[in-house]
Write a protein that holds these residues in place. Sequence first.
Motif, PDB file in Angstrom:
ATOM      1  N   THR A 165       0.846  -1.014   0.049  1.00  0.00           N
ATOM      2  CA  THR A 165      -0.077  -0.135   0.048  1.00  0.00           C
ATOM      3  C   THR A 165       0.811   1.151  -0.033  1.00  0.00           C
ATOM      4  OG1 THR A 165      -1.760  -1.074   1.001  1.00  0.00           O
ATOM      5  CG2 THR A 165      -1.777   1.225   1.231  1.00  0.00           C
ATOM      6  N   ARG A 166       0.671   2.044  -0.913  1.00  0.00           N
ATOM      7  CA  ARG A 166       1.511   3.205  -0.974  1.00  0.00           C
ATOM      8  C   ARG A 166       1.114   4.637  -0.291  1.00  0.00           C
ATOM      9  NH1 ARG A 166       6.765   4.770  -2.210  1.00  0.00           N
ATOM     10  NH2 ARG A 166       6.929   6.720  -3.018  1.00  0.00           N
ATOM     11  N   LEU A 167       1.880   4.908   0.641  1.00  0.00           N
ATOM     12  CA  LEU A 167       1.296   6.173   1.090  1.00  0.00           C
ATOM     13  C   LEU A 167       2.008   7.091   0.546  1.00  0.00           C
ATOM     14  CD1 LEU A 167       1.465   5.104   5.096  1.00  0.00           C
ATOM     15  CD2 LEU A 167      -0.503   5.264   3.515  1.00  0.00           C
ATOM     16  N   PRO A 168       1.446   8.588   0.381  1.00  0.00           N
ATOM     17  CA  PRO A 168       1.906   9.639  -0.242  1.00  0.00           C
ATOM     18  C   PRO A 168       2.876  10.371   0.198  1.00  0.00           C
ATOM     19  CG  PRO A 168       0.003  10.159   0.082  1.00  0.00           C
ATOM     20  CD  PRO A 168       0.037   8.883   0.784  1.00  0.00           C
ATOM     21  N   GLN A 169       3.817  11.047  -0.488  1.00  0.00           N
ATOM     22  CA  GLN A 169       4.645  12.001   0.003  1.00  0.00           C
ATOM     23  C   GLN A 169       3.859  13.302   0.597  1.00  0.00           C
ATOM     24  OE1 GLN A 169       6.899  14.295  -2.878  1.00  0.00           O
ATOM     25  NE2 GLN A 169       5.589  13.537  -4.675  1.00  0.00           N
ATOM     26  N   GLY A 170       4.317  14.416   1.632  1.00  0.00           N
ATOM     27  CA  GLY A 170       3.412  15.164   1.780  1.00  0.00           C
ATOM     28  C   GLY A 170       4.783  16.441   2.322  1.00  0.00           C
ATOM     29  N   ILE A 171       4.267  17.647   2.482  1.00  0.00           N
ATOM     30  CA  ILE A 171       4.999  18.825   2.946  1.00  0.00           C
ATOM     31  C   ILE A 171       4.428  19.587   3.872  1.00  0.00           C
ATOM     32  CG2 ILE A 171       4.295  20.136   0.676  1.00  0.00           C
ATOM     33  CD1 ILE A 171       7.857  20.137   2.198  1.00  0.00           C
ATOM     34  N   GLN A 172       4.823  20.107   4.900  1.00  0.00           N
ATOM     35  CA  GLN A 172       4.397  21.204   5.735  1.00  0.00           C
ATOM     36  C   GLN A 172       5.626  22.351   5.799  1.00  0.00           C
ATOM     37  OE1 GLN A 172       4.348  17.747   8.586  1.00  0.00           O
ATOM     38  NE2 GLN A 172       2.358  18.795   9.329  1.00  0.00           N
ATOM     39  N   PHE A 173       4.477  23.331   6.071  1.00  0.00           N
ATOM     40  CA  PHE A 173       5.360  24.751   6.453  1.00  0.00           C
ATOM     41  C   PHE A 173       4.900  25.256   7.780  1.00  0.00           C
ATOM     42  CE2 PHE A 173       5.674  24.041   1.827  1.00  0.00           C
ATOM     43  CZ  PHE A 173       6.961  24.082   1.567  1.00  0.00           C
ATOM     44  N   GLY A 174       5.667  26.014   8.411  1.00  0.00           N
ATOM     45  CA  GLY A 174       5.191  26.839   9.571  1.00  0.00           C
ATOM     46  C   GLY A 174       5.974  27.876  10.110  1.00  0.00           C
ATOM     47  N   LEU A 175       5.185  29.036  10.496  1.00  0.00           N
ATOM     48  CA  LEU A 175       6.072  30.230  10.855  1.00  0.00           C
ATOM     49  C   LEU A 175       5.462  30.567  12.299  1.00  0.00           C
ATOM     50  CD1 LEU A 175       4.292  33.154  10.346  1.00  0.00           C
ATOM     51  CD2 LEU A 175       5.104  32.519   7.723  1.00  0.00           C
ATOM     52  N   SER A 176       6.051  31.361  13.172  1.00  0.00           N
ATOM     53  CA  SER A 176       5.422  31.830  14.195  1.00  0.00           C
ATOM     54  C   SER A 176       6.392  33.229  14.698  1.00  0.00           C
ATOM     55  CB  SER A 176       5.165  30.931  15.286  1.00  0.00           C
ATOM     56  OG  SER A 176       6.600  30.434  15.929  1.00  0.00           O
ATOM     57  N   VAL A 177       5.731  33.945  15.508  1.00  0.00           N
ATOM     58  CA  VAL A 177       6.546  35.016  16.194  1.00  0.00           C
ATOM     59  C   VAL A 177       6.281  34.914  17.717  1.00  0.00           C
ATOM     60  CG1 VAL A 177       6.616  36.676  14.451  1.00  0.00           C
ATOM     61  CG2 VAL A 177       4.630  36.647  15.647  1.00  0.00           C
ATOM     62  N   ASP A 178       7.299  35.241  18.576  1.00  0.00           N
ATOM     63  CA  ASP A 178       7.135  34.989  19.987  1.00  0.00           C
ATOM     64  C   ASP A 178       7.922  35.946  20.707  1.00  0.00           C
ATOM     65  OD1 ASP A 178       9.496  33.758  21.007  1.00  0.00           O
ATOM     66  OD2 ASP A 178       8.963  32.385  19.219  1.00  0.00           O
ATOM     67  N   ASN A 179       7.565  36.395  21.854  1.00  0.00           N
ATOM     68  CA  ASN A 179       8.540  37.093  22.895  1.00  0.00           C
ATOM     69  C   ASN A 179       9.421  36.465  23.902  1.00  0.00           C
ATOM     70  OD1 ASN A 179       6.539  36.408  24.599  1.00  0.00           O
ATOM     71  ND2 ASN A 179       5.741  38.285  24.986  1.00  0.00           N
ATOM     72  N   GLY A 180       9.273  34.898  23.474  1.00  0.00           N
ATOM     73  CA  GLY A 180      10.026  34.323  24.210  1.00  0.00           C
ATOM     74  C   GLY A 180       9.470  33.880  25.770  1.00  0.00           C
ATOM     75  N   GLN A 181       8.461  34.322  26.066  1.00  0.00           N
ATOM     76  CA  GLN A 181       8.009  33.995  27.548  1.00  0.00           C
ATOM     77  C   GLN A 181       6.513  34.112  27.370  1.00  0.00           C
ATOM     78  OE1 GLN A 181       8.931  37.501  30.208  1.00  0.00           O
ATOM     79  NE2 GLN A 181       9.010  35.732  31.760  1.00  0.00           N
ATOM     80  N   SER A 182       5.810  34.990  26.860  1.00  0.00           N
ATOM     81  CA  SER A 182       4.231  35.207  27.200  1.00  0.00           C
ATOM     82  C   SER A 182       3.311  34.795  25.651  1.00  0.00           C
ATOM     83  CB  SER A 182       3.924  36.333  27.982  1.00  0.00           C
ATOM     84  OG  SER A 182       4.362  37.393  27.465  1.00  0.00           O
ATOM     85  N   LEU A 183       3.840  35.319  24.603  1.00  0.00           N
ATOM     86  CA  LEU A 183       2.967  35.276  23.542  1.00  0.00           C
ATOM     87  C   LEU A 183       3.832  34.642  22.451  1.00  0.00           C
ATOM     88  CD1 LEU A 183       0.165  36.079  22.413  1.00  0.00           C
ATOM     89  CD2 LEU A 183       1.521  38.665  21.715  1.00  0.00           C
ATOM     90  N   VAL A 184       2.670  33.685  21.780  1.00  0.00           N
ATOM     91  CA  VAL A 184       3.031  33.032  20.281  1.00  0.00           C
ATOM     92  C   VAL A 184       2.133  33.141  19.556  1.00  0.00           C
ATOM     93  CG1 VAL A 184       3.960  30.963  19.315  1.00  0.00           C
ATOM     94  CG2 VAL A 184       4.610  31.536  21.927  1.00  0.00           C
ATOM     95  N   ILE A 185       2.362  33.555  18.437  1.00  0.00           N
ATOM     96  CA  ILE A 185       1.297  33.596  17.172  1.00  0.00           C
ATOM     97  C   ILE A 185       1.968  32.898  16.106  1.00  0.00           C
ATOM     98  CG2 ILE A 185      -0.064  35.173  15.600  1.00  0.00           C
ATOM     99  CD1 ILE A 185       0.125  37.435  17.589  1.00  0.00           C
ATOM    100  N   GLY A 186       1.236  31.747  15.498  1.00  0.00           N
ATOM    101  CA  GLY A 186       1.682  30.879  14.475  1.00  0.00           C
ATOM    102  C   GLY A 186       0.557  30.610  13.595  1.00  0.00           C
ATOM    103  N   ALA A 187       1.421  30.039  12.351  1.00  0.00           N
ATOM    104  CA  ALA A 187       0.484  29.630  11.265  1.00  0.00           C
ATOM    105  C   ALA A 187       1.050  28.544  10.550  1.00  0.00           C
ATOM    106  CB  ALA A 187       0.147  30.529  10.264  1.00  0.00           C
ATOM    107  N   ASP A 188       0.570  27.268  10.098  1.00  0.00           N
ATOM    108  CA  ASP A 188       0.960  26.305   9.316  1.00  0.00           C
ATOM    109  C   ASP A 188       0.153  25.908   7.978  1.00  0.00           C
ATOM    110  OD1 ASP A 188       2.611  25.749  11.638  1.00  0.00           O
ATOM    111  OD2 ASP A 188       1.835  23.642  11.961  1.00  0.00           O
ATOM    112  N   PHE A 189       0.939  25.430   7.285  1.00  0.00           N
ATOM    113  CA  PHE A 189       0.448  25.033   5.733  1.00  0.00           C
ATOM    114  C   PHE A 189       0.821  23.580   5.672  1.00  0.00           C
ATOM    115  CE2 PHE A 189       0.770  24.132   1.279  1.00  0.00           C
ATOM    116  CZ  PHE A 189      -0.741  24.204   0.814  1.00  0.00           C
ATOM    117  N   SER A 190      -0.318  22.659   5.308  1.00  0.00           N
ATOM    118  CA  SER A 190       0.400  21.129   4.971  1.00  0.00           C
ATOM    119  C   SER A 190      -0.317  20.967   3.715  1.00  0.00           C
ATOM    120  CB  SER A 190      -0.036  20.316   6.000  1.00  0.00           C
ATOM    121  OG  SER A 190      -1.331  20.258   6.452  1.00  0.00           O
ATOM    122  N   ALA A 191       0.091  19.950   2.707  1.00  0.00           N
ATOM    123  CA  ALA A 191      -0.417  19.401   1.477  1.00  0.00           C
ATOM    124  C   ALA A 191       0.180  17.952   1.559  1.00  0.00           C
ATOM    125  CB  ALA A 191       0.072  20.237   0.502  1.00  0.00           C
TER     126      ALA A 191
END
Length: 433
Positions: free
Chosen positions: A278-304
Amino acid sequence: MYKIYLFLSSMALLGSIATAQAQNLGNSPFSAFGVGDVNESTGSVRSFGMGNVGVGTPASAYINSSNPALLYYNNRVTFELGLGAQAKILSDEVGEQRDADGSLNYLALALPISKRWSTAVGLRPYSTINYEYTSEGTVAGDATTKTRNSYTGNGNLSEVFFGHGIRIAKRLNLGVSASYLFGLVERESGSQLINATDASLSAEQLVINERTNYNGFQFKGALAYRQPLKDKWSLNLGTVYTIGSDLNTKKRTVQERRLSNDLVLGQNYLGDSITTTTRLPQGIQFGLSVDNGQSLVIGADFSAQKWSEFKSGVSTDKLADTYRIGIGAEYIPNPVSVNSYFQRVAYRAGFSVGKTPLELNGKQVNDVSLHWGFTLPIGGSPRPPEYTQSLLNLGFAVGRRGNGESNTLQENYFRVQLGFSLNSNWFIKPKID
């Protein structure tokens, strides 16, 4: 001695709990195709609460198995256990059905090998199959003789993964992960004649039973980069590539005659077992975020993922390419507060939208969900020399799957994840005994 015992117990539990995942039940006709419902929540409960965002969001207190390159930030021994449950309503033009289920979500242990290298081992579900539905038709070549056809399936594929995160250059991490996938799936299709005069079913039914075993390896490569910005803020970038893989597949087919009480009248093995891939396909994911190292993180992901490349010697299912976009955030008012417990609680929210591999009436099925969650610290803030920290993690999601047409199958769901994280510097000796 206690820590050694806990470590060995964790590893024993990791191996023994695999069979428990087979209890991940709950009728979902969407799982009838391919290898079933593929698990999209491959990170921790933290990631789930942020809309399954995790490819570009480093954290030292959680095991980020979405991107193995981010394991580098696990500079303490970290043990995590996650459980999941869901309630859902399936509906179409005929009616609706309510269902609920629960299961193990994941079990993982991360260990720092050196200042530049951390590793993790864990267990999680890769996909789940559980469906049951009926339809009516006619006997081939005889349009006047009606039949009642039933279709059921259950089972799952589990994944044991072994990942590494290594600092290879300033601010740049390399990640690699090897997974062993295994599982058993049972599918049945049955047919009974319908009496033309009173619409009653015949006492005997013909059932085709298929038992399919899967096993094989899957590999991932990953990168993560962290760039400092102004005022203690940092930008994080991550990517993961999943290599297409072939699973060894063995299917045995049995034809049975049964009474309505499931008493078997006779069996007929339809040829020898089929051994194929059974052939499972290839895939790719990208993610980015910004954070202040302590209290706040905002991120986004894309996968296909190229599910149109799915092929199996035991199935003729045709699947479509998929994608998913997730956006999420985490906020901790004051992580080191000693006066207010709720200042140290992590609050999360996120959103996810994507296309699944399935099509209904020629239109691809969408999956849209809203997420939120919390992390509740257990005990006080970590103190030397152990720096032990325990966390109770909660995540929630409400969502819908369907192709946008009101007369086709839709699934509205509510999901809950409950997790526990333990962080400790196991191998640091205290200065005072």
